[in-house]
Scaffold this active site. Structure first.
Site, PDB file in Angstrom:
ATOM      1  N   CYS A  64     -31.523  32.030-144.351  1.00 37.85           N
ATOM      2  CA  CYS A  64     -32.778  32.458-143.719  1.00 37.85           C
ATOM      3  C   CYS A  64     -32.595  32.761-142.234  1.00 37.85           C
ATOM      4  CB  CYS A  64     -33.842  31.390-143.905  1.00 37.85           C
ATOM      5  SG  CYS A  64     -34.075  30.884-145.610  1.00 37.85           S
ATOM      6  N   GLU A 315     -38.402  18.283-150.526  1.00 38.62           N
ATOM      7  CA  GLU A 315     -38.744  19.026-149.316  1.00 38.62           C
ATOM      8  C   GLU A 315     -40.227  19.411-149.352  1.00 38.62           C
ATOM      9  OE1 GLU A 315     -35.895  22.181-147.772  1.00 38.62           O
ATOM     10  OE2 GLU A 315     -37.448  23.385-148.728  1.00 38.62           O
ATOM     11  N   SER A 341     -38.703  21.259-144.920  1.00 42.83           N
ATOM     12  CA  SER A 341     -37.856  22.432-144.731  1.00 42.83           C
ATOM     13  C   SER A 341     -37.665  22.654-143.243  1.00 42.83           C
ATOM     14  CB  SER A 341     -38.543  23.650-145.354  1.00 42.83           C
ATOM     15  OG  SER A 341     -37.989  24.847-144.846  1.00 42.83           O
TER      16      SER A 341
END
Length: 427
Positions: A64, A315, A341
């Site tokens: 990401c 998470e 996260s």
């Protein structure tokens, strides 16, 4: 962790970060997609717009594009000395990433020849460097778990008070998505991790004498670094804040500590007091959030999601991104014995220790109890009389394990608190 266990010459080469996507003239990341359902629920976005956003937010391969957990650890691997310069920031699609892999192949032979092993590199000073960089960037709160677990394998003891000490002396110089509007590709363009470490070394915050997988010391590596964008890596006299991006809170709700990414918390939520909204699982909390049952000022408590209770610390991305997408991150806090996260922002406080499954104070919170959060003061307290808490403790019963057989049951029986890095006891 495996490199520390085996202690044979090792170099880590990550796949590299993704480039940011573009939507309506703005750069975006997968985090914008995560926040989408909350935005749709709140009427801030149409389902059609969310569908279009999904198509462009992740434009290619790579981890990401923001400073989420994967990129956080790839950057910290570089700071720890176990990755070559550029490991954390060279985009996955750049030719330089291929060159980096080739260089790693050559360097590993040099490490073999010089007999430089991971435990020669991953010293206490190297972990202090990694934590210092962590604070200067404002990495994912998961880095506390991961660095502690790696240190455990290397035979080095870290503690949460040490995190606050390093945070207290380290300026926050770089603010990337989700805390800011810049991305990993911008950090690469600005000079990368080596330039950030060079800037920290100017203040004496980095140990320059530790060896790295380059075969050289940190001092030699950062000497080659150049600064290209002071708007991305801020000068020491113009930090985002004088203290680091992470903080550890203590108090009667978290006697052994809880972790928050303070660099991504809105100013109005740094100090907050509100009523507890208690949920026994992530799913229960998400149903309430998206169902419009959370009010401004509430403190959402999600428990039994810790190392033992989860088991495995799930998470809490869905609840935190839903809160942010609905625009409630300036009004609502979330506390959990689970984790988050790296895409999380807002007053999201995780890793509460001891966890609920072992009878930690978070297990004793009742709906409506007032909770006090003071991030600058490093405090997290349940405002309930001690006598009342003792009565609740006497009535508390440990829940049945969610998984009753196999390796996950064995894990749940043996794993230690999140404050240790959720590791097994040493033999």
């Amino acid at each position: 962790m495996a490199a520390a266990r085996l202690n044979i010459p090792s170099i880590f080469v990550s796949g590299g970060p993704m480039l940011a996507g573009r939507f309506k003239g703005q750069r975006v990341s997968v985090n914008n997609v995560f926040m989408g359902p909350g935005a749709v629920t709140a009427g801030k976005m149409t389902p059609e717009e969310l569908s279009l956003l999904e198509e462009v937010a992740c434009p290619g391969c790579g981890s990401c594009s923001g400073m989420f957990t994967a990129n956080s650890m790839n950057c910290l691997t570089e700071a720890l000395g176990m990755g070559l310069p550029g490991n954390g920031t060279i985009p996955a699609v750049h030719a330089a990433r291929i060159r980096l892999a080739k260089q790693a192949g050559m360097k590993i032979m040099e490490l073999l020849e010089k007999d430089i092993k991971p435990l020669d590199i991953m010293t206490r000073e190297a972990f202090e460097n990694a934590l210092t960089l962590d604070m200067a960037i404002g990495c994912s709160s998961n880095t506390v778990l991961h660095l502690f677990a790696i240190a455990h394998e290397a035979g080095i003891n870290l503690d949460l008070e040490m995190v606050n000490e390093i945070s207290g002396r380290t300026p926050h110089l770089c603010k990337l998505d989700p805390a800011g509007t810049d991305f990993i590709e911008d950090l690469q363009e600005a000079g990368g991790i080596q330039m950030l470490m060079k800037r920290l070394a100017e203040k004496g915050l980095i140990n320059e004498d530790v060896v790295t997988v380059t075969g050289l010391k940190v001092r030699d590596n950062i000497a080659q670094a150049r600064a290209f964008r002071d708007d991305i890596i801020r000068p020491l006299d113009n930090p985002y804040s004088p203290t680091g991006g992470l903080a550890v809170l203590f108090g009667n709700l978290a006697p052994d500590g809880a972790v928050v990414k303070q660099g991504a918390v809105e100013k109005e939520m740094l100090v907050h007091k509100g009523p507890a909204r208690v949920f026994e699982s992530e799913e229960e909390a998400v149903e309430a959030i998206l169902g419009g049952k959370i009010n401004s000022g509430d403190v959402i408590v999600i428990r039994y999601e810790g190392p033992r209770g989860g088991p495995g610390m799930r998470e809490m991305l869905t609840p935190t991104s839903s809160i942010a997408g609905m625009g409630l991150d300036r009004e609502v806090a979330l506390i959990t014995d689970g984790r988050f996260s790296g895409a999380t922002k807002g007053a999201s406080i995780g890793h509460v220790s001891p966890e609920a499954a072992v009878g930690g104070p978070i297990a004793l919170v009742n709906e409506g109890d007032m909770i006090s959060i003071d991030i600058p003061g490093r405090k997290l307290d349940l405002l309930v009389d001690p006598e009342v808490l003792e009565a609740r403790r006497a009535a508390w019963k440990a829940p049945e394990p969610k998984i009753k057989k196999g390796y996950m049951r064995r894990y749940a029986d043996q794993v230690q608190s999140a404050s240790t890095g959720a590791v097994f006891p040493r033999p």
